[in-house]
Design a protein around this motif. Structure first.
Motif, PDB file in Angstrom:
ATOM      1  N   ARG A 155      31.356  43.667  57.459  1.00 54.91           N
ATOM      2  CA  ARG A 155      32.394  43.926  56.461  1.00 54.91           C
ATOM      3  C   ARG A 155      32.498  45.416  56.161  1.00 54.91           C
ATOM      4  O   ARG A 155      33.584  45.978  56.068  1.00 54.91           O
ATOM      5  CB  ARG A 155      32.094  43.150  55.179  1.00 54.91           C
ATOM      6  CG  ARG A 155      33.132  43.360  54.086  1.00 54.91           C
ATOM      7  CD  ARG A 155      32.732  42.618  52.801  1.00 54.91           C
ATOM      8  NE  ARG A 155      33.673  42.908  51.755  1.00 54.91           N
ATOM      9  CZ  ARG A 155      33.613  44.007  50.982  1.00 54.91           C
ATOM     10  NH1 ARG A 155      32.655  44.904  51.147  1.00 54.91           N
ATOM     11  NH2 ARG A 155      34.512  44.200  50.040  1.00 54.91           N
ATOM     12  N   ASP A 207      38.939  40.336  52.653  1.00 52.93           N
ATOM     13  CA  ASP A 207      38.645  39.997  51.256  1.00 52.93           C
ATOM     14  C   ASP A 207      39.733  39.144  50.614  1.00 52.93           C
ATOM     15  O   ASP A 207      39.451  38.370  49.705  1.00 52.93           O
ATOM     16  CB  ASP A 207      38.433  41.271  50.433  1.00 52.93           C
ATOM     17  CG  ASP A 207      37.119  41.965  50.763  1.00 52.93           C
ATOM     18  OD1 ASP A 207      36.267  41.354  51.445  1.00 52.93           O
ATOM     19  OD2 ASP A 207      36.957  43.125  50.340  1.00 52.93           O
ATOM     20  N   THR A 266      35.646  34.563  51.240  1.00 49.78           N
ATOM     21  CA  THR A 266      34.609  35.033  50.322  1.00 49.78           C
ATOM     22  C   THR A 266      33.428  35.491  51.176  1.00 49.78           C
ATOM     23  O   THR A 266      32.408  34.840  51.271  1.00 49.78           O
ATOM     24  CB  THR A 266      34.198  33.924  49.328  1.00 49.78           C
ATOM     25  OG1 THR A 266      33.834  32.756  50.063  1.00 49.78           O
ATOM     26  CG2 THR A 266      35.310  33.606  48.364  1.00 49.78           C
ATOM     27  N   CYS A 270      29.076  40.574  50.629  1.00 53.91           N
ATOM     28  CA  CYS A 270      29.242  42.019  50.486  1.00 53.91           C
ATOM     29  C   CYS A 270      27.958  42.715  50.039  1.00 53.91           C
ATOM     30  O   CYS A 270      27.900  43.943  50.030  1.00 53.91           O
ATOM     31  CB  CYS A 270      30.388  42.351  49.536  1.00 53.91           C
ATOM     32  SG  CYS A 270      30.226  41.706  47.880  1.00 53.91           S
ATOM     33  N   PRO A 329      32.979  38.388  47.069  1.00 56.05           N
ATOM     34  CA  PRO A 329      34.134  38.386  46.168  1.00 56.05           C
ATOM     35  C   PRO A 329      34.380  36.958  45.679  1.00 56.05           C
ATOM     36  O   PRO A 329      34.224  35.994  46.428  1.00 56.05           O
ATOM     37  CB  PRO A 329      35.284  38.861  47.057  1.00 56.05           C
ATOM     38  CG  PRO A 329      34.633  39.567  48.195  1.00 56.05           C
ATOM     39  CD  PRO A 329      33.320  38.876  48.395  1.00 56.05           C
TER      40      PRO A 329
END
Length: 198
Positions: free
Chosen positions: A67, A79, A83, A86, A114
């Motif tokens: 990511r 994003d 999900t 991160c 997220p």
């Protein structure tokens, strides 16, 4: 390109245990009331793995790195649709080397991701926790949907129903087929303003 993975401890997430979002076969998901460090102000969730779950922390680390290696536009695309992990959440000694499996005395216990946008969450006193407004709710009768506070009313103006069931067009008065099969007018093949089944 060098990337730095964010590592956080559960005690840096605020009172997350009071904000349960759901649980499943791998663990439990919580809302993060106080995102730490570079994540301050973001709408995040913490997935905490079950203690007995066998998982590969090195693969999870690679997902976080992937990511971070994406361009800003590709990361935004990811994003907005997934999900994706991160940050790594750990207990014990701080990690000193990569991959995570090379750190004695440190254990990866989950990850930050997220959180799904609030407009997709269903908050209901009838449910034990916040649920996603997912398609499976539409498989129940209208009475159940009404009891849990899920609005299954008519589609918004400008929308049409396109069936995913065997019949080519579904009657627009069939409540459970409405939201599951409705799309903006521009995404449907041309068809009469009201299908014959309506």
């Amino acid at each position: 390109m060098m990337t730095t993975v964010s590592w956080v401890r559960p005690d840096q997430l605020g009172d997350y245990t009071a904000h349960g979002l759901g649980s499943g076969g791998q663990g439990r998901v919580y809302a993060v009331p106080s995102p730490p460090g570079r994540f301050q102000g973001e709408y995040l969730a913490y997935k905490e793995y079950l203690p007995a779950l066998a998982y590969d922390a090195d693969v999870l680390h690679d997902m976080v790195v992937l990511r971070d290696l994406l361009s800003p536009s590709d990361r935004a695309l990811l994003d907005n649709r997934l999900t994706w992990p991160c940050a790594m959440v750990y207990t014990g000694r701080p990690p000193e080397r990569l991959p995570p499996s090379r750190n004695a005395g440190m254990r990866v216990v989950g990850f930050l991701m997220p959180r799904v946008a609030p407009s997709y969450e269903l908050h209901s006193a009838s449910l034990s926790e916040v649920k996603l407004q997912a398609l499976e709710f539409l498989l129940n009768d209208d009475g159940y949907a009404a009891r849990i506070g899920l609005d299954v009313g008519d589609p918004p103006s400008g929308w049409r129903c396109c069936s995913i069931w065997p019949a080519p067009w579904t009657g627009c008065t069939t409540t459970r087929s409405r939201w599951a099969t409705c799309h903006r007018r521009t995404s449907c093949s041309p068809w009469p303003a009201r299908p014959s089944a309506c």
